[in-house]
Motif scaffolding. Structure first.
Motif, PDB file in Angstrom:
ATOM      1  N   VAL A  49       0.914  -1.192  -0.061  1.00 14.95           N
ATOM      2  CA  VAL A  49       0.034   0.015   0.007  1.00 14.95           C
ATOM      3  C   VAL A  49       0.928   1.185  -0.096  1.00 14.95           C
ATOM      4  O   VAL A  49       1.204   1.670   0.861  1.00 14.95           O
ATOM      5  N   PRO A  50       1.396   1.686  -1.111  1.00 13.64           N
ATOM      6  CA  PRO A  50       2.420   2.746  -1.191  1.00 13.64           C
ATOM      7  C   PRO A  50       1.332   3.979  -1.048  1.00 13.64           C
ATOM      8  O   PRO A  50       0.489   4.168  -1.654  1.00 13.64           O
ATOM      9  N   VAL A  51       2.201   5.023  -0.316  1.00 14.41           N
ATOM     10  CA  VAL A  51       1.241   6.326  -0.188  1.00 14.41           C
ATOM     11  C   VAL A  51       2.131   7.355  -0.746  1.00 14.41           C
ATOM     12  O   VAL A  51       1.471   8.277  -0.562  1.00 14.41           O
ATOM     13  N   GLY A  52       2.520   7.194  -1.648  1.00 17.30           N
ATOM     14  CA  GLY A  52       3.357   8.045  -2.696  1.00 17.30           C
ATOM     15  C   GLY A  52       3.839   7.489  -4.182  1.00 17.30           C
ATOM     16  O   GLY A  52       3.322   6.466  -4.377  1.00 17.30           O
ATOM     17  N   PRO A  53       4.717   7.858  -4.694  1.00 16.14           N
ATOM     18  CA  PRO A  53       4.990   7.626  -6.008  1.00 16.14           C
ATOM     19  C   PRO A  53       5.607   6.117  -5.814  1.00 16.14           C
ATOM     20  O   PRO A  53       6.178   5.708  -4.607  1.00 16.14           O
ATOM     21  N   LEU A  54       5.759   5.426  -6.812  1.00  8.94           N
ATOM     22  CA  LEU A  54       6.038   3.984  -6.974  1.00  8.94           C
ATOM     23  C   LEU A  54       7.564   3.633  -7.243  1.00  8.94           C
ATOM     24  O   LEU A  54       7.925   2.479  -7.366  1.00  8.94           O
ATOM     25  N   THR A  55       8.043   4.601  -6.921  1.00 11.20           N
ATOM     26  CA  THR A  55       9.669   4.580  -7.347  1.00 11.20           C
ATOM     27  C   THR A  55      10.341   3.401  -6.417  1.00 11.20           C
ATOM     28  O   THR A  55      10.891   2.539  -6.759  1.00 11.20           O
ATOM     29  N   ARG A  66      12.968 -11.537  -7.540  1.00  7.82           N
ATOM     30  CA  ARG A  66      12.007 -12.400  -7.043  1.00  7.82           C
ATOM     31  C   ARG A  66      10.989 -11.989  -6.018  1.00  7.82           C
ATOM     32  O   ARG A  66      10.063 -12.540  -5.608  1.00  7.82           O
ATOM     33  N   ILE A  67      11.379 -10.677  -5.668  1.00  4.19           N
ATOM     34  CA  ILE A  67      10.377  -9.937  -4.605  1.00  4.19           C
ATOM     35  C   ILE A  67       8.841  -9.832  -5.325  1.00  4.19           C
ATOM     36  O   ILE A  67       7.966 -10.080  -4.520  1.00  4.19           O
ATOM     37  N   VAL A  68       8.681  -9.701  -6.664  1.00  4.07           N
ATOM     38  CA  VAL A  68       7.426  -9.708  -7.150  1.00  4.07           C
ATOM     39  C   VAL A  68       6.710 -10.934  -6.871  1.00  4.07           C
ATOM     40  O   VAL A  68       5.440 -10.842  -6.836  1.00  4.07           O
ATOM     41  N   GLU A  69       7.187 -12.164  -6.800  1.00  4.94           N
ATOM     42  CA  GLU A  69       6.620 -13.369  -6.418  1.00  4.94           C
ATOM     43  C   GLU A  69       5.807 -13.383  -5.125  1.00  4.94           C
ATOM     44  O   GLU A  69       5.090 -14.058  -4.847  1.00  4.94           O
ATOM     45  N   ARG A  70       6.415 -12.471  -4.367  1.00  4.07           N
ATOM     46  CA  ARG A  70       5.941 -12.301  -2.804  1.00  4.07           C
ATOM     47  C   ARG A  70       4.659 -11.425  -2.749  1.00  4.07           C
ATOM     48  O   ARG A  70       3.917 -11.573  -1.754  1.00  4.07           O
ATOM     49  N   VAL A  71       4.526 -10.742  -3.570  1.00  2.00           N
ATOM     50  CA  VAL A  71       3.394  -9.684  -3.543  1.00  2.00           C
ATOM     51  C   VAL A  71       2.213 -10.196  -4.411  1.00  2.00           C
ATOM     52  O   VAL A  71       2.077 -10.568  -5.531  1.00  2.00           O
ATOM     53  N   LYS A  72       1.093 -10.258  -3.701  1.00  6.36           N
ATOM     54  CA  LYS A  72      -0.326 -10.714  -4.330  1.00  6.36           C
ATOM     55  C   LYS A  72      -1.052  -9.480  -5.014  1.00  6.36           C
ATOM     56  O   LYS A  72      -1.475  -9.476  -5.920  1.00  6.36           O
ATOM     57  N   GLY A  73      -0.674  -8.174  -4.476  1.00 10.83           N
ATOM     58  CA  GLY A  73      -1.217  -6.912  -5.091  1.00 10.83           C
ATOM     59  C   GLY A  73      -0.790  -5.618  -4.691  1.00 10.83           C
ATOM     60  O   GLY A  73       0.021  -5.569  -3.587  1.00 10.83           O
ATOM     61  N   VAL A  74      -0.692  -4.638  -5.396  1.00 10.80           N
ATOM     62  CA  VAL A  74      -0.357  -3.087  -5.014  1.00 10.80           C
ATOM     63  C   VAL A  74      -1.976  -2.542  -4.994  1.00 10.80           C
ATOM     64  O   VAL A  74      -2.314  -2.212  -6.029  1.00 10.80           O
ATOM     65  N   MET A  75      -1.929  -1.705  -3.987  1.00 10.84           N
ATOM     66  CA  MET A  75      -3.390  -0.747  -3.931  1.00 10.84           C
ATOM     67  C   MET A  75      -2.713   0.526  -3.573  1.00 10.84           C
ATOM     68  O   MET A  75      -1.952   0.910  -2.815  1.00 10.84           O
ATOM     69  N   ARG A 107       1.248  -7.589 -10.902  1.00 12.45           N
ATOM     70  CA  ARG A 107       0.848  -7.661  -9.436  1.00 12.45           C
ATOM     71  C   ARG A 107      -0.163  -6.414  -9.177  1.00 12.45           C
ATOM     72  O   ARG A 107      -0.480  -6.276  -7.811  1.00 12.45           O
ATOM     73  N   THR A 108      -0.254  -5.294  -9.631  1.00 13.07           N
ATOM     74  CA  THR A 108      -0.893  -4.179  -9.388  1.00 13.07           C
ATOM     75  C   THR A 108      -2.343  -4.399  -9.185  1.00 13.07           C
ATOM     76  O   THR A 108      -3.000  -5.068 -10.059  1.00 13.07           O
ATOM     77  N   GLY A 109      -3.088  -4.031  -8.318  1.00 12.03           N
ATOM     78  CA  GLY A 109      -4.304  -4.306  -7.862  1.00 12.03           C
ATOM     79  C   GLY A 109      -5.133  -3.153  -8.204  1.00 12.03           C
ATOM     80  O   GLY A 109      -5.217  -2.867  -9.285  1.00 12.03           O
ATOM     81  N   ARG A 110      -5.741  -2.386  -7.350  1.00 11.77           N
ATOM     82  CA  ARG A 110      -6.545  -1.196  -7.702  1.00 11.77           C
ATOM     83  C   ARG A 110      -6.025   0.066  -7.787  1.00 11.77           C
ATOM     84  O   ARG A 110      -5.112   0.467  -6.904  1.00 11.77           O
TER      85      ARG A 110
END
Length: 110
Positions: A49-55, A66-75, A107-110
């Motif tokens: 749940v980033p509260v700012g830019p996605l950098t 391999r970090i991407v495999e652990r992420v279910k989604g990005v809100m 992996r991006t969610g909503r």
């Protein structure tokens, strides 16, 4: 990532946290890099749940793909009605490279 950072000091102040009176932390700061802590989690279990830019997310994925495999989604953060982040895509417009790299991870969610 590839251009100058865009700040909103008129909204968030010089430190990015100006305005609210925050209580002192009641826990020890984890000195490890976030990539190291995320890599301890099971595959597909984390929602970021980033509260700012996605950098930072894009840089973490560059450091350890391999970090991407652990992420279910990005809100992603939305915006404001009157001032500040008045566009729904403030995170996208301030760091388009970070946004592109994060959203192309699948992996991006909503």
């Amino acid at each position: 990532m590839v251009r100058d950072q865009v700040l909103a000091v008129e909204i968030h102040g010089e430190t990015g946290l100006d305005g609210p009176e925050l209580p002192a932390a009641t826990f020890e700061l984890d000195e490890r890099h976030v990539v190291d802590t995320v890599m301890e989690h099971e595959l597909g279990t984390l929602t970021l749940v980033p509260v700012g830019p996605l950098t930072n997310i894009a840089l973490a994925a560059r450091r350890e793909p391999r970090i991407v495999e652990r992420v279910k989604g990005v809100m992603c953060m939305g915006g404001a009605l009157t001032r500040g982040n008045i566009t729904r895509r403030r995170s996208s417009t301030s760091t388009p490279t970070g946004t592109r790299r994060t959203s192309s991870s699948g992996r991006t969610g909503r």
